[in-house]
Design an enzyme around this catalytic site. Structure first.
Site, PDB file in Angstrom:
ATOM      1  N   TYR A   1      -4.818  29.077   6.586  1.00 54.64           N
ATOM      2  CA  TYR A   1      -4.245  27.941   7.317  1.00 54.64           C
ATOM      3  C   TYR A   1      -4.864  27.786   8.698  1.00 54.64           C
ATOM      4  CZ  TYR A   1      -1.014  27.860   3.455  1.00 54.64           C
ATOM      5  OH  TYR A   1      -0.493  27.801   2.197  1.00 54.64           O
TER       6      TYR A   1
ATOM      7  N   HIS B   1       3.856  36.150   2.316  1.00 59.38           N
ATOM      8  CA  HIS B   1       2.548  36.680   1.924  1.00 59.38           C
ATOM      9  C   HIS B   1       2.501  38.181   2.184  1.00 59.38           C
ATOM     10  CE1 HIS B   1       0.423  32.523   2.559  1.00 59.38           C
ATOM     11  NE2 HIS B   1       1.001  32.623   1.383  1.00 59.38           N
TER      12      HIS B   1
ATOM     13  N   ARG C   1       4.548  23.113   0.899  1.00 58.77           N
ATOM     14  CA  ARG C   1       4.437  24.483   1.427  1.00 58.77           C
ATOM     15  C   ARG C   1       3.183  24.602   2.299  1.00 58.77           C
ATOM     16  NH1 ARG C   1       5.732  29.996   0.460  1.00 58.77           N
ATOM     17  NH2 ARG C   1       3.956  31.364   0.045  1.00 58.77           N
TER      18      ARG C   1
ATOM     19  N   ARG D   1       8.227  28.025  -2.338  1.00 61.95           N
ATOM     20  CA  ARG D   1       7.524  27.801  -3.604  1.00 61.95           C
ATOM     21  C   ARG D   1       8.482  27.080  -4.548  1.00 61.95           C
ATOM     22  NH1 ARG D   1       6.582  33.425  -2.415  1.00 61.95           N
ATOM     23  NH2 ARG D   1       4.384  33.869  -1.933  1.00 61.95           N
TER      24      ARG D   1
ATOM     25  N   LYS E   1       7.984  36.318  -4.731  1.00 65.49           N
ATOM     26  CA  LYS E   1       7.199  37.011  -5.749  1.00 65.49           C
ATOM     27  C   LYS E   1       7.496  38.503  -5.721  1.00 65.49           C
ATOM     28  CE  LYS E   1       3.212  33.921  -6.228  1.00 65.49           C
ATOM     29  NZ  LYS E   1       1.737  33.820  -6.111  1.00 65.49           N
TER      30      LYS E   1
ATOM     31  N   HIS F   1       3.691  22.244  -4.152  1.00 65.13           N
ATOM     32  CA  HIS F   1       3.056  23.240  -3.285  1.00 65.13           C
ATOM     33  C   HIS F   1       2.421  22.593  -2.054  1.00 65.13           C
ATOM     34  CE1 HIS F   1       2.862  27.534  -3.747  1.00 65.13           C
ATOM     35  NE2 HIS F   1       1.647  27.584  -3.231  1.00 65.13           N
TER      36      HIS F   1
END
Length: 298
Positions: A277, A268, A245, A147, A171, A242
């Site tokens: 994806y 994730h 990514r 990210r 995150k 992004h």
């Protein structure tokens, strides 16, 4: 309003220090909550008096100015706020508890094809320290699926060049280990040897990527790099940080990578986020089928 502001500050401290949400997420929560609290105050309500109808009226008043996706995000913020107030025994129950989020059609993320990635990367060169830095940034982003915030905050202490991986702080301050591709690894070594020392001057920063003043590169600075070379490469797609990514994840899935492994590398928390994806891969297959199957040419 004074008490409301105090409760907002307590909530922000909670999500920042106890839940460990990222700076960008905290700022987003603050912004959403400020709009809601201003609405509550303007309508002469105290937080104890807010009912479900007041919340639905708030969204009705903003319906023309914000998208369904923004409404959904706003609602998450408001629900979290009232959950916090009930957990702190300030309220007995949450007036937002039974409000449903609007249905949002999931958009497949934009990504580059392998050929487009090649064209994009060919626009870079390494003829001076700044260009070497730019090339290293983009190769690393595509190699590791980082990210934008993870790139600009990446420190030299997070690199393990001997083993070929980086410890990424994602995150919620969650750390994950991501392997570095051989091309990106070689570029990082060159950048650390002949690029970064020149850019750093006398400044002492642990961040890996620095701007021309020797300070940590900003998110805006990284955006400008991507836009500059997207224009140079002639790629017409709206290329954003992004996008690299998304391209990283899509190309791994297309080449048979295990979904759980891709989830781990992307950081994730929920595999359903990674599964999008596989939809990208299926849409590509469908496009190729429509384009190349003999029955479609009759």
């Amino acid at each position: 309003m004074k008490r409301l502001n105090s409760l907002m500050e307590s909530f922000v401290d909670f999500i920042k220090f106890e839940k460990g949400l990222s700076k960008n997420t905290v700022e987003s929560y603050q912004r959403d909550l400020r709009y809601f609290c201003e609405f509550v105050s303007m309508n002469g309500k105290k937080i104890d008096d807010v009912a479900t109808r007041d919340i639905t009226n708030y969204f009705s008043s903003r319906s023309e100015n914000i998208s369904k996706r923004s409404v959904a995000r706003n609602l998450v913020t408001i629900k979290q706020f009232f959950q916090f107030l009930t957990s702190e025994k300030i309220l007995e129950s949450s007036p937002a508890e039974n409000i449903d989020s609007p249905r949002i059609e999931k958009k497949l993320p934009a990504y580059l094809t392998v050929e487009e990635v090649g064209r994009f990367l060919s626009a870079f060169n390494e003829d001076n320290p700044m260009n070497l830095r730019d090339t290293t940034i983009v190769e690393l982003m595509y190699s590791c699926g980082l990210r934008i915030t993870e790139v600009v905050t990446l420190c030299t202490s997070q690199l393990n060049l001997r083993e070929g991986y980086i410890a990424v702080l994602g995150k919620g301050s969650k750390e994950r280990i991501v392997p570095i591709g051989s091309v990106a690894l070689d570029l990082i070594k060159r950048y650390l040897k002949i690029g970064r020392p020149f850019i750093a001057k006398k400044a002492e920063f642990d961040e890996l990527f620095l701007n021309r003043h020797g300070e940590p590169i900003s998110r805006v600075g990284l955006w400008k790099i991507i836009k500059k070379y997207a224009l140079k490469s002639g790629i017409k797609k709206n290329l954003k940080p992004h996008t690299l990514r998304h391209s990283f994840a899509t190309h791994l899935i297309q080449n048979g990578a295990d979904l759980r492994s891709v989830q781990e590398m992307l950081g994730h928390s929920d595999i359903s986020t990674t599964q999008i994806y596989t939809h990208l891969d299926n849409s590509q297959l469908k496009m190729e089928h429509n384009k190349n199957h003999p029955i479609n040419r009759i």
